[in-house]
Structures are given as C-alpha cells and as structure tokens.
Design an enzyme around this catalytic site. Structure first.
Site: not given
Ligand SMILES: *[C@@H]1O[C@H](CO)[C@@H](O)[C@H](O)[C@H]1NC(C)=O
Ligand SMILES: *[C@@H]1O[C@H](CO)[C@@H](O)[C@H](O)[C@H]1NC(C)=O
Length: 650
Positions: A317, A565, A627, A321, A629, A608-609
């Site tokens: 992690e 993450s 839109g 990051d 979701d 937009d996905i």
C-alpha cells in the site's frame, strides 16, 4: 436553570458512594432512560473473559452535541459549489471552532445531569473548545450512570484486553445533547503488528491487492499497434505505468508554479510502511532523476516507518501510494502522514487529530478502542503525548484504507464525518478509496436481515469513510483487456471490483440528488430494499480512476497491483495539479470538490464510464451507465479540462 440541579446534587451526594442501589432513580428529573448507542455486531476475534473490577477508574469522555452540524452541508455548499457567490471563501480554524462548539445550554444540561448523579465539580472537566466533558469515575459509577454493564474482552490471538459494553442509556432529556460517550460500545479491531494475516487483502482496514506479476504478454501474436497509440503505451491494458495514466487522463506536462505553497498528504498506518529501495526500483524505471527522492515524513503518535517486516502486506500500500503520488506531482513535495506506533496501531481519528488540533483526545474524538490512545503504556509503546495539531492539514489528503460501515456506530461515523466536512470548509480535499469488493464488504461479506455481515447475506455492505458525504470516494476502472488507451475504460473487473453503493447511515447530500435520481430512474437496478438502502441515502463513489495492473516497486521488484487503492492517490495527484494552478493565480485550494464535479459546468471534465459493473453478494452489483453510477461515479478525470474549469472559479 442550574440551581435546582445543584440542590439535587447536594441532596444526593451520597448516591455516588452508594453503588449498591443502581436502579433507584437518582431524581425525578432524569427518571426516563433511553438507549443511546448499541453495538450492531460483536467484535470478531474477541471473547468476553470476565467482569472488570468495580473500583477500576475509567476516564469517561462525553462528546457533546455540536452546534450547526445540521448546517454543515449548506456551509460547505456555499464555499464549494461553483455557482455559489461565496465560492472559495474558506474558513479559518477559529471560525470552525466557533461555529461548531456545543451550546452553553448543552454544557449546562449535561453537567447538571452529572452533578445530579452525584459527581462533584472536581470530577468533571470540560475541554477548551467545549466539545468534550471528561469525568473521573469508577467503573461501578459509570455502570450506574449509563445503565450498562462492562466486560473485559480478550483477543483470541494476542491476549490483549479491552473494556466494552454492548449498549448504554442516558436520560431522555439528555440524549439530544450527547453525540457519544467513550469508552462504551465502540469496539473495532485496530491494525496491530502481531498478526500478519490481518494485513493481507482480506483483512485489516483494506488493502490493495497483489497480482502475480508483472504478467507476461500472451504468446499469441500481438495485435498491430493502433496508429494513435505511442509505442510505450501499447500495453496499458496489461500494465499501467505513469505514462499510461498521463495519456488516459489527458494530463498536461506539470511544471509546478506554486510548489512552495502547495501540499499533498498520503496517510499510511503503521506497521505498513514504504521502503526507500522500492521507491528507487520504481523511479529508476520510470523517472531516473527521482531516484533517492523521499516523501516528507510526519510521524504521528509514535509512528515508525518500519523496515524489518517486509512483505506485500507490509509494503504494498505505502509503496504504491507514494510512488504514484510522487512521480505524478514531481517536483511537488509529498507529505507522508505515517500514523500509529508499532504496538497499538491507529485509526482514522488519529490522523485527523494530527492535522486538526480541535479534534484531539479530550478536545476531540478519539475512540479508545478503535483509535490508538497515546501515551501507550504497553512495552515498546509510544510514551510521548498524543500528536495533536502538529501539522497543518495538507490541501489534498488521500487515504487508501476503509472499513465496513456496519463496524462503526452511526454516532461515531457521523462525528468523524463531520470533521471531514470541517476540513473541507478550511480548504482540504479528503479522498478515500471506495473499497475493492464491489457491492459487498470485507471478505465478500454481505448483510443479513438484521443488518449483520455474514458470508451468505444478500444485502449490499457499504464501506466507510467512503460513505461519508463530506469525503470524495474514488472507485476503480480498467483499460479493458485487448483495448488501448484510446478506447473507453470500463469498471475494474480484474482481481478487484470497484466499491460502490448506498450508505446505511448517511442520507443523500444535495450535490448528488439529481445525479443519483437520474441513475435510479433511467437505469433502475433490479433490486429492492432487501439488497440496498432505497430510502435515499448517500451514494458512492463520486469519481474513479484506473485501478488495475499498476506496475509498483514492492519488496525489491516490480509487481502488478490492483485496487481502488491505486485510484485514490492518482486522483489526489490531479487535484494537487489543480491546486497548483489556483495557488499560482493567487486563489485558494479547491477543498471539497464534490459539488463541483457533479455540476453541469464540470460535465466535460470527466470521461463517463458505461462498461462493466461491480459484482458482489451473488449479484452483478450495479451497472456502470451513462451519467453518474454507483460503480465509477461521474467517471474518470480529464485533467487538461479540469484545471481551467477550477481555475476559472473565484
Ligand atoms: C437507510 O439509510 C438511512 C439514511 O439515509 C438510515 O437512516 C436507515 O437506517 C438506512 N436503512 C437501513 C435498513 O439501514
Ligand atoms: C445491467 O445492464 C444489463 C444490460 O442492459 C441489464 O440486462 C441488467 O439488468 C442490468 N443490471 C443491473 C443490476 O442494473
């Protein structure tokens, strides 16, 4: 007013020393008790071992109801909605303290109750910001006061002991003046270094997921390169690099103009830590001039960046990051908020304490069972004072950890969520990853008809703090297998599924009402209130970024890493670029971004996905749709469009 209570206190002073008669109401004034908090689920890994000693002293802390919490959302909207005339007029810390301090009436009422019970003025202390009252009491007195029974719980593996009760009550007329009382029901397994498995993907506070990698390219013939895709970016469906992200999200060359004024923080919880060598493995591959660069580390509550215990669970992690935050915002300094010591670990409230002095223990909101409490008397524990307000809040903070919402009480979650809102008022963007289990919770668990997490529950299991309406929750996308960076991305469906859904604690904030209602009307999911909270609650995530196949230097080699993450620190890097442009123009940081990113003005700044979904609980979860979701939010950022839009605001 106070005088009749003072009379009662005088008259009943003996009650305090007469614990044998707990059920006798101490006065007619406070005769009706109501349950204030009850734990939804019993702590896993802990068993009741015995009743504690009745004479044990308990530092009881009563969190008073703050004023104006019901106005926080409109206050935030005023400074962060692009159409608000007050946009960008950030609050000072003093303004925040003044606006939210509990009222004198609240202080008087609660103190009156305590005195009526028999505590003396000397037993009662009020914090400087009036947020908390501390009572010096014996366990038996607390049990009488709160009509409850404490037990000592013992950890099955470590033998650690914690004190807790299952529920507690307060007088009906006191209830509205109290947020929560500690220590009581709040009980959560904090990360601790004793048990390695807790830090694997299925445990702890939520982790990125490791793939076996880097994956080999398939043996079959490589499809001919698409003319518009530069050679280095052909493989972005199999390996995400900083170059892939810059191409996917239209990131302009970043030459910071206000790096000295700007700030970007990454939160990590000890014992998880980055390894300098891992950063260099990554930098030497993707940005050799950064080899040797390290974050500016702020150690919170005796934190150490430990290097003795090395594994994907310990380093994945933090390495992920920091590598992506540092490379994308270079030469901006990235601040590592390393939180918690090796013995006790820490929770979300601990990093809040460190950046926000008004939230600290006694002043603030630590949960002694969920958050490390310092000084820590255990052998090897941190014996310094708690880190309180030691660093100014960075303008952007990304935290890739989370917990099931059901494991925190509504009062506790709300109190913490309120603090995120206050940081927003002061100009900080708070990003949390939305979780890696789709609509399910940790370990794929879903909720049963009582709302408890189990392996065969059917109700979706939301994630906190992503479900707090005052944070920005970041979901995950992928370059679909066989596609290129020029093709639309889909919801992440490799190794992990993008966390998303509807809160069971927080009601829907104004800024997303229209977007969520459009989704529910135009793409009505085939579920009922048995699957998700259909009563109109906070929905998440707010936006998304790629979370599949990240090339990350971990434990000396490049590995492929998956997870929301990955997405959170990348979005944080983009907001840091936005802030740089605004600071260079003499403006303030953007702070709370949700009202802006849901607004029509910002529509073009997101891709937009519309492909994929976020399975869990034996369903396909929700669909990514045209839109907003509850899989990918408003979509992925187009940074070259995002910057000028935010820059145009006051
Ligand atoms: C649904 O969410 C609301 C908050 O909007 C909450 O008050 C309610 O208890 C939730 N319902 C369930 C079944 O958890
Ligand atoms: C997802 O979309 C497909 C195709 O439109 C549809 O058949 C399905 O019912 C949708 N599922 C959900 C959960 O909305």
């Amino acid at each position: 007013m106070l005088f009749p209570l003072a009379l009662f206190a005088l008259g009943l002073g003996a009650v305090k020393h007469c614990a044998a008669e707990p059920s006798v109401p101490s006065s007619t004034v406070f005769s009706t008790y109501v349950v204030h908090e009850r734990r939804a689920i019993e702590p896993t890994d802990w068993t009741i071992s015995r009743r504690p000693n009745a004479n044990k002293r308990l530092p009881l802390r009563i969190g008073l109801t703050q004023q104006n919490v019901e106005n926080l959302e409109s206050m935030l909207l005023a400074v962060s909605h692009p159409e608000s005339p007050e946009y960008g007029k950030l609050w000072t810390p003093q303004q925040v303290v003044d606006a939210f301090a509990p009222s004198q009436a609240t202080v008087t009422k609660v103190v009156g109750w305590l005195k009526d019970f028999g505590f003396s003025q000397d037993d009662i202390k009020i914090s400087a910001n009036k947020g908390w009252i501390q009572v010096n009491a014996q366990l038996s007195e607390v049990e009488d006061l709160l009509k409850t029974e404490y037990h000592v719980y013992q950890h099955k593996e470590t033998g650690d002991e914690q004190l807790s009760c299952h529920e507690y009550s307060v007088p009906a007329e006191i209830k509205e003046h109290i947020d929560l009382i500690r220590p009581t029901v709040h009980f959560n397994h904090r990360p601790s270094p004793q048990s390695e498995t807790k830090f694997k993907r299925a445990g702890g506070l939520g982790q990125p997921s490791s793939g076996v990698g880097p994956k080999q390219r398939p043996a079959q013939p490589v499809p001919p390169p698409v003319a518009t895709v530069p050679p280095g970016l052909i493989d972005c469906d199999e390996m995400i690099t900083p170059g892939c992200l810059r191409a996917l999200y239209n990131v302009p060359t970043f030459n910071p103009a206000a790096a000295d004024k700007n700030s970007y923080g990454i939160v990590e919880f000890t014992p998880q830590a980055f390894l300098g060598g891992d950063l260099d493995v990554f930098f030497s591959n993707f940005s050799p001039n950064l080899v040797g660069s390290r974050p500016n580390t702020v150690l919170i509550d005796g934190a150490v960046v430990q290097t003795t215990d090395q594994s994907f669970g310990m380093n994945g992690e933090s390495d992920l990051d920091l590598e992506y935050a540092m490379i994308l915002t270079n030469p901006q300094t990235v601040t590592l908020l390393q939180t918690g010591d090796l013995v006790q670990g820490a929770g979300f409230d601990n990093w809040l304490d460190a950046v926000d002095g008004s939230f600290c223990t006694f002043e603030g909101g630590d949960d002694p069972f969920q958050d490390g409490i310092y000084p820590d008397p255990a052998p090897g524990g941190f014996d310094g004072p708690e880190s309180c307000g030691i660093v100014a809040p960075p303008f952007v903070v990304s935290t890739s950890y989370g917990q099931q919402e059901v494991t925190i009480t509504a009062f506790s979650a709300t109190r913490q969520c309120t603090e995120y809102g206050k940081l927003g008022l002061m100009g900080t963007t708070i990003l949390y990853s939305s979780g890696d289990e789709g609509v399910a919770g940790r370990g794929g668990q879903c909720l049963d008809s009582q709302g408890l997490p189990t392996t065969n529950g059917i109700m979706f299991n939301p994630q906190f703090p992503a479900s707090c309406p005052f944070v920005t929750a970041v979901g995950a996308t992928q370059v679909n297998p066989g596609s290129t960076i020029s093709d639309p991305e889909g919801a992440c469906e490799q190794v992990i599924f993008s966390g998303g859904g509807f809160s069971n604690i927080f009601s829907i904030p104004d800024y997303q009402k229209s977007a969520v209602s459009t989704f529910l009307t135009d793409h009505t999911p085939p579920y009922t209130s048995a699957e998700f909270n259909t009563s109109g609650s906070r929905a998440y995530p707010d936006l998304a970024a790629n979370g599949a196949n990240y090339v990350v230097g971990v434990d000396g080699e490049l590995q492929l890493v998956f997870g929301t993450s990955c997405a959170s620190p990348v979005v944080g890097s983009f907001i840091t670029m936005v802030n740089d442009a605004r600071l260079a123009a003499g403006k303030g940081p953007v702070g709370f971004i949700n009202p802006a990113i849901y607004s029509d003005t910002f529509k073009d700044a997101f891709n937009d996905i519309t492909l994929g979904s976020n399975p869990g609980c034996n369903t396909i979860g929700f669909n990514a749709t045209e839109g907003w979701d509850p899989v990918t939010g408003v979509g992925t950022p187009n940074v070259a469009k995002l910057i000028p839009l935010f820059l145009a605001l006051p």
